[in-house]
Structure formats: structure tokens, C-alpha cells
Design a protein around this motif. Structure first.
Motif, PDB file in Angstrom:
ATOM      1  N   ASP A 341       0.815  -1.211   0.000  1.00  0.00           N
ATOM      2  CA  ASP A 341       0.000   0.000   0.000  1.00  0.00           C
ATOM      3  C   ASP A 341       0.851   1.264   0.000  1.00  0.00           C
ATOM      4  N   THR A 342       2.111   1.168   0.418  1.00  0.00           N
ATOM      5  CA  THR A 342       2.969   2.357   0.476  1.00  0.00           C
ATOM      6  C   THR A 342       3.887   2.470  -0.728  1.00  0.00           C
ATOM      7  N   ALA A 343       3.981   1.418  -1.564  1.00  0.00           N
ATOM      8  CA  ALA A 343       4.943   1.405  -2.667  1.00  0.00           C
ATOM      9  C   ALA A 343       4.571   2.416  -3.742  1.00  0.00           C
ATOM     10  N   ASN A 344       5.582   3.141  -4.245  1.00  0.00           N
ATOM     11  CA  ASN A 344       5.387   4.052  -5.373  1.00  0.00           C
ATOM     12  C   ASN A 344       4.905   3.267  -6.594  1.00  0.00           C
ATOM     13  N   GLN A 345       4.175   3.920  -7.488  1.00  0.00           N
ATOM     14  CA  GLN A 345       3.547   3.227  -8.619  1.00  0.00           C
ATOM     15  C   GLN A 345       4.571   2.640  -9.598  1.00  0.00           C
ATOM     16  N   VAL A 356      11.806  -5.692  -4.112  1.00  0.00           N
ATOM     17  CA  VAL A 356      11.214  -4.544  -4.799  1.00  0.00           C
ATOM     18  C   VAL A 356      12.169  -4.125  -5.908  1.00  0.00           C
ATOM     19  N   THR A 357      11.587  -3.810  -7.091  1.00  0.00           N
ATOM     20  CA  THR A 357      12.362  -3.390  -8.255  1.00  0.00           C
ATOM     21  C   THR A 357      11.750  -2.112  -8.812  1.00  0.00           C
ATOM     22  N   HIS A 358      12.622  -1.151  -9.133  1.00  0.00           N
ATOM     23  CA  HIS A 358      12.157   0.111  -9.726  1.00  0.00           C
ATOM     24  C   HIS A 358      12.092  -0.066 -11.238  1.00  0.00           C
ATOM     25  N   ARG A 359      10.856  -0.078 -11.784  1.00  0.00           N
ATOM     26  CA  ARG A 359      10.643  -0.236 -13.217  1.00  0.00           C
ATOM     27  C   ARG A 359      10.636   1.129 -13.904  1.00  0.00           C
ATOM     28  N   PHE A 360      10.819   1.121 -15.222  1.00  0.00           N
ATOM     29  CA  PHE A 360      10.827   2.368 -15.986  1.00  0.00           C
ATOM     30  C   PHE A 360       9.420   2.787 -16.413  1.00  0.00           C
ATOM     31  N   GLN A 361       8.432   1.927 -16.167  1.00  0.00           N
ATOM     32  CA  GLN A 361       7.041   2.251 -16.456  1.00  0.00           C
ATOM     33  C   GLN A 361       6.206   2.006 -15.213  1.00  0.00           C
ATOM     34  N   ALA A 362       5.114   2.742 -15.078  1.00  0.00           N
ATOM     35  CA  ALA A 362       4.248   2.598 -13.913  1.00  0.00           C
ATOM     36  C   ALA A 362       3.639   1.198 -13.877  1.00  0.00           C
ATOM     37  N   GLN A 363       3.597   0.614 -12.674  1.00  0.00           N
ATOM     38  CA  GLN A 363       3.086  -0.738 -12.497  1.00  0.00           C
ATOM     39  C   GLN A 363       1.628  -0.772 -12.062  1.00  0.00           C
ATOM     40  N   ARG A 364       1.161   0.372 -11.541  1.00  0.00           N
ATOM     41  CA  ARG A 364      -0.217   0.424 -11.038  1.00  0.00           C
ATOM     42  C   ARG A 364      -0.591   1.893 -10.884  1.00  0.00           C
ATOM     43  N   ALA A 365      -1.845   2.106 -10.580  1.00  0.00           N
ATOM     44  CA  ALA A 365      -2.284   3.469 -10.274  1.00  0.00           C
ATOM     45  C   ALA A 365      -1.891   3.811  -8.844  1.00  0.00           C
ATOM     46  N   ALA A 366      -1.595   5.070  -8.615  1.00  0.00           N
ATOM     47  CA  ALA A 366      -1.182   5.508  -7.285  1.00  0.00           C
ATOM     48  C   ALA A 366      -2.334   5.372  -6.305  1.00  0.00           C
ATOM     49  N   GLY A 367      -2.074   4.784  -5.148  1.00  0.00           N
ATOM     50  CA  GLY A 367      -3.089   4.629  -4.118  1.00  0.00           C
ATOM     51  C   GLY A 367      -3.066   5.779  -3.127  1.00  0.00           C
ATOM     52  N   LEU A 373       7.056   9.688  -4.071  1.00  0.00           N
ATOM     53  CA  LEU A 373       8.486   9.523  -4.280  1.00  0.00           C
ATOM     54  C   LEU A 373       8.792   8.042  -4.537  1.00  0.00           C
ATOM     55  N   TRP A 374      10.010   7.733  -4.978  1.00  0.00           N
ATOM     56  CA  TRP A 374      10.383   6.353  -5.305  1.00  0.00           C
ATOM     57  C   TRP A 374      10.733   5.604  -4.024  1.00  0.00           C
ATOM     58  N   GLN A 375       9.748   5.429  -3.184  1.00  0.00           N
ATOM     59  CA  GLN A 375       9.987   4.856  -1.859  1.00  0.00           C
ATOM     60  C   GLN A 375       8.956   3.784  -1.541  1.00  0.00           C
ATOM     61  N   VAL A 376       9.323   2.938  -0.572  1.00  0.00           N
ATOM     62  CA  VAL A 376       8.408   1.926  -0.064  1.00  0.00           C
ATOM     63  C   VAL A 376       8.724   1.714   1.410  1.00  0.00           C
ATOM     64  N   PHE A 489       9.303   2.643  11.395  1.00  0.00           N
ATOM     65  CA  PHE A 489       9.094   1.757  10.248  1.00  0.00           C
ATOM     66  C   PHE A 489      10.353   1.774   9.383  1.00  0.00           C
ATOM     67  N   PRO A 490      10.885   0.613   8.961  1.00  0.00           N
ATOM     68  CA  PRO A 490      11.949   0.613   7.954  1.00  0.00           C
ATOM     69  C   PRO A 490      11.409   1.170   6.639  1.00  0.00           C
ATOM     70  N   VAL A 491      12.185   2.015   5.968  1.00  0.00           N
ATOM     71  CA  VAL A 491      11.761   2.659   4.730  1.00  0.00           C
ATOM     72  C   VAL A 491      12.948   2.668   3.773  1.00  0.00           C
ATOM     73  N   PHE A 492      12.663   2.609   2.447  1.00  0.00           N
ATOM     74  CA  PHE A 492      13.714   2.483   1.446  1.00  0.00           C
ATOM     75  C   PHE A 492      13.394   3.360   0.243  1.00  0.00           C
ATOM     76  N   TRP A 493      14.456   3.840  -0.400  1.00  0.00           N
ATOM     77  CA  TRP A 493      14.359   4.559  -1.673  1.00  0.00           C
ATOM     78  C   TRP A 493      15.332   3.905  -2.639  1.00  0.00           C
TER      79      TRP A 493
END
Length: 522
Positions: A341-345, A356-367, A373-376, A489-493
């Protein structure tokens, strides 16, 4: 008496120096005991011990009849002679002649450790290792002299070390005395400074409290007055509505005051607990660093190297062999998972939310709860105790950190992440050529380039947040010190194309639940 008239040499064997026993005569004319000459020939050539004339091959020893008859005629005279003196031990022999044979001591028997004569070498020591007495004496003296030189060197070295040890003891005593005095003075000054700072901080808190309570009192009085005015207006309106006479109704309606204006929103009281706590953290953080900071362990031993993690493969198990520091950290190991629920699109979660992998295209709509930001963020949070987790990065340009629940999901400014940009989060950014430690908008640039396997140790009891590089060896990268007042909470970018994998261990403990955290706090 007859033996003395004949002469002892005439009836004495030149080999054993005793009266003849079964005498035999050689072709040269010399006589010896039969047993003595045969024993002599077992270890030497068949020659005469007296004249060295060779004994012919095939010849036989002939018994000396005349000498045997003479010896039989003189048995009593020979028995009256004193028995031959046995060879004395070397400790009792101080003469220069053989005590048994009466000859000069010219040889040394190495087998028995005795000085012997030439006759002894023929009979008693014929099978022993022998050497000339003078040669042996010089060799033994050289050995003793060499030992004396080594012993004196050892004595000199021991005396020098003893003096050096005494000097070191004196230096240690002097240094310890000086250090104790300096430390006592510094702690005294530190206690005074702490007491003074404590008083100033408490005074600041008290001033802030009074200001906030004063604002609250003012608002209370304003609201009370407003309620009284509304009540008065309500009574006037009710009295007017109860008036029967129309003339009086309109006359009093003309004099009725205007209704009370709307209050508007309640202003927030000027009290910020977080700001007060940050002030305390800024004051205590340098002191905590001095008291709690550990020196980086350069010889902690090589850490276990887990195999490389494929972008789409599960994390490998860490080998059992590891350095003592990492073994100690593993006592508080936690298996974490990413919160979808917190992952960037643009972030794609896989392997049961462990990668978790940062793709070059959006994977879903933003919740509604996802980061712009590019964070989870992780699902788990920690409020008490000590916790440790490990993460593997596919490359540089990633940030690891922890945050309070209120970390903003929105993007502000030009930064692509907000970990450590404010007072409620702490982060370590791994770049290609350096490391950056972020908190409250302040950055500390660190040297060195860590490996791809990283560890995070959170000790809420002591207020320490440690980051470790685990490859090629376990090394502490940075430590934050703070008084943590909320769940973390552990958080990553991560940058485009990067992958982060939360390493899971089968034997790891589960994160404590809310009840366990509450019991740990009490």
C-alpha cells in the motif's frame, strides 16, 4: 719371594697386565694369555700387540709349555700378590695414569664418559666410541665457552628487559594518575554543564507550557464569553417570540441586537512536543556519540558472503560461518516484508513482498497511501527492544532508513526522496563514490564504498541506529543517536533499474506484536 726374583714382567700379560692364563706364544716369540690375544684379534688385525709382526694365515697358536709349568710352580707367590685395582669412576679419578693398567690416560671413551689408556682401548673399550683426550678436552671447553657467551647475552637481555619493564610500570603509574585527575576534572565540568543544561531545558519546557496554557486560557475565556452572548441572545429572542402585543413585538424587535458572529476554526495551541524533543536530541546527541560510539572494527574477521541475488531470484541463505560481530547481531534478526500500500507506482514487489524493483514504467495506479516519491515502507514497525535486518542491493543509488508513521507521502521540492530530510526520519544514502547520512535536513558525508549486502541494527533502549556493510567484511558505516519517541518503520528509496531484497532467515525471530511492545515499554 720367587715371583719377585723372577720379575713381575716375566709372568704378566702385556694386554691384561695380569699373570698369564693359558699362555700362548706367537711366531715372533712374544707370549700372551690365550683369551687376551684372541679377543684383541676380534677387533684388530692379526698382528703382535708388542712388535706389530703379522700372524701368518693358517697358523695356529701354540701353548707355551715352559711358561705354563713355571706358573704352576709358583701358585702361592702369585696368589699373594694384591688383586688388580678396578677402574675408578671419573669423579674419583684425579691421577694422570690409568688406575688399572698404570699407563698414561691418552684417550676419552665417549660411550662411558671416562678417561682411558691405550690398554683400555684394546680390551674394555675396544667396541666403544673413543677420541684423543686433548682433542676431546678442547672440544668440550669450546662448547662450555659458547654456552657461557649465550648465557651472558641472556643475562644482559633479561636485565635490559627488566629495566624497560620497570620504566613502563613507572610511566603507567604516572599516566594513570594524570589521566584520573584529568577525567575527574572533566566529569566534574560535564556534570555541571549537564545540570545547567538540564535546568535551561526544563525552563524552556516550562515557558512553552505556560505560553500554550495561556493561549488555551485566553481561548477558554473567549469561548465562554461567546457562549454567554449566545445564551443572552437566545433568551431575548425567546422573550420576543412570546410577546402577544404586536406593537410591542415590533418595537422590541427594532431594538434587538445583531446575532453573535461565527467563531471560526479553533486556532492550534503553540505547543510542539516534537520540537521540544528535537531540542533535547540536539543537546544530547554529541554526548551520546562520545559515550556510546564504538570504534570501527577493522579486524572483526571476514563476514560470511552470501551469493549474489538475481533480480528475479530468491535471496540465498547466508552461510553459517560468520564473524563474531555479525553472529551477535543475528540474535535480534527480524524477517521483514514490504508494504504494497505504500509502494510508489513505479515499484514492483515480488517474492512474497520480499523484493522490490524500480521499473521504468508505472506498475499500477497511485493509491491513497502510496509514496509519490520512489519509496516503499515495511509492514512491520518497532517501538521497543533491539532489532536487526539485512538487505541486498543490486547496485548503488539506494537509501536505507527508518521513519515515524507521519512521514509525508507527497513530493516537496526537487528531492526524489524525503528520508532524513525532516526530524521524523533517519537515512543512509549509498552513492557510487560516497555515503551520505541524513537527518533533519542535515547531511554528513562519509568515506568508503560499502558492499551490496547491508545490515541495519536498531536499539531503541540505548537510542542507537547502526548501519553496517557486510561485504567483504562486517564494518560499521554510521551511527545515529536519538531519543526515539514513536514507532519506527523501515523505509527504502531506490533509483530506476535498482532492486532491493529483504534477506529472510529461517531461524529468525518474528517481530514483536503490539502487546509485546507494550510490555517491553512498561
Amino acid at each position: 719371594m720367587a715371583a719377585q726374583l723372577l720379575g713381575e714382567d716375566l709372568v704378566t700379560c702385556s694386554i691384561c697386565l695380569c699373570p698369564y692364563l693359558d699362555p700362548v706364544t706367537l711366531p715372533c716369540g712374544h707370549s700372551f694369555c690365550g683369551t687376551c690375544i684372541q679377543d684383541s684379534w676380534r677387533c684388530c688385525e692379526k698382528t703382535c700387540p708388542e712388535c706389530r709382526q703379522p700372524f701368518p694365515e693358517g697358523a695356529k697358536l701354540c701353548r707355551n709349555v715352559t711358561l705354563s709349568t713355571l706358573l704352576q710352580a709358583l701358585p702361592r707367590a702369585l696368589q699373594a700378590q694384591p688383586p688388580a685395582t678396578l677402574r675408578a669412576e671419573p669423579s674419583a679419578s684425579h691421577s694422570a695414569s690409568c688406575p688399572r693398567h698404570g699407563r698414561p690416560l691418552e684417550f676419552f671413551c665417549r660411550t662411558e664418559g671416562l678417561c682411558v689408556c691405550s690398554a683400555c682401548t684394546v680390551h674394555e673399550c675396544r667396541h666403544h666410541e673413543r677420541a684423543l683426550l686433548d682433542v676431546e678436552r678442547r672440544g668440550r671447553e669450546d662448547q662450555l665457552k659458547a654456552r657461557v657467551v649465550v648465557t651472558r647475552q641472556q643475562v644482559s637481555e633479561a636485565e635490559s628487559q627488566l629495566q624497560e619493564l620497570q620504566l613502563q610500570k613507572n610511566q603507567i603509574e604516572s599516566s594513570a594518575c594524570t589521566l584520573a585527575s584529568a577525567v575527574t576534572s572533566r566529569f566534574s565540568s560535564l556534570f555541571q554543564a549537564l545540570e545547567k543544561q538540564k535546568a535551561l531545558t526544563l525552563r524552556s519546557i516550562e515557558v512553552g507550557k505556560k505560553q500554550a496554557l495561556g493561549q488555551a486560557l485566553s481561548e477558554t475565556q473567549r469561548l465562554t464569553s461567546h457562549l454567554e452572548a449566545l445564551s443572552q441572545y437566545d433568551r431575548s429572542v425567546q422573550d420576543l417570540l412570546g410577546q402577544v402585543d404586536n406593537c410591542i413585538f415590533f418595537q422590541e424587535l427594532r431594538h434587538l441586537s445583531e446575532p453573535v458572529q461565527t467563531l471560526g476554526p479553533l486556532p492550534a495551541l503553540q505547543w510542539d512536543e516534537e520540537e521540544q524533543l528535537n531540542t533535547v536530541n540536539e543537546l544530547l546527541s554529541p554526548l551520546c556519540r562520545l559515550l556510546l560510539e564504538d570504534k570501527p572494527s577493522r579486524v572483526a574477521g571476514k563476514a560470511a558472503q552470501a551469493g549474489p541475488v538475481e533480480a528475479l531470484g530468491p535471496p540465498p541463505a547466508v552461510p553459517s560461518t560468520m564473524c563474531p560481530l555479525r553472529k551477535k547481531l543475528w540474535q535480534n534478526y527480524r524477517n521483514l516484508t514490504f508494504d504494497p500500500d505504500t509502494a510508489n507506482q513505479y515499484l514492483s514487489l515480488s517474492h512474497e513482498d520480499q523484493q522490490v524493483t524500480h521499473r521504468f514504467q508505472a506498475q499500477r495506479a497511485a493509491g491513497p497511501g502510496s509514496f509519490e516519491l520512489w519509496q516503499v515502507q515495511c509492514t512491520q514497525s518497532f517501538q521497543a527492544g533491539q532489532h536487526y535486518w539485512e538487505v541486498r542491493a543490486s547496485d548503488h543509488s539506494v537509501t536505507l532508513g527508518v521513519t515515524y508513521p507521519k512521514l509525508s507521502r507527497r513530493k516537496v521540492g526537487n528531492h526524489t526522496d524525503n528520508i532524513g530530510r525532516g526530524p521524523c526520519s533517519w537515512g543512509l544514502c549509498i552513492q557510487e563514490d560516497n555515503i551520505q547520512a541524513w537527518h533533519n535536513g542535515k547531511v554528513e558525508r562519509l568515506h568508503g564504498v560499502p558492499g551490496r549486502l547491508l545490515g541495519v541494527d536498531l536499539n531503541l533502549a540505548s537510542g542507537c541506529l547502526n548501519f553496517y556493510s557486510l561485504e567483504p567484511q562486517t564494518e560499521r558505516l554510521h551511527t545515529f543517536y536519538a531519543v526515539f519517541s514513536q514507532p519506527l518503520f523501515p523505509v527504502f528509496w531506490l533509483l530506476e533499474g535498482r532492486t532491493l531484497t529483504l534477506c529472510h532467515q529461517p531461524e529468525a525471530k518474528l517481530p514483536p506484536g503490539p502487546r509485546e511492545e507494550a510490555s517491553a515499554l512498561s
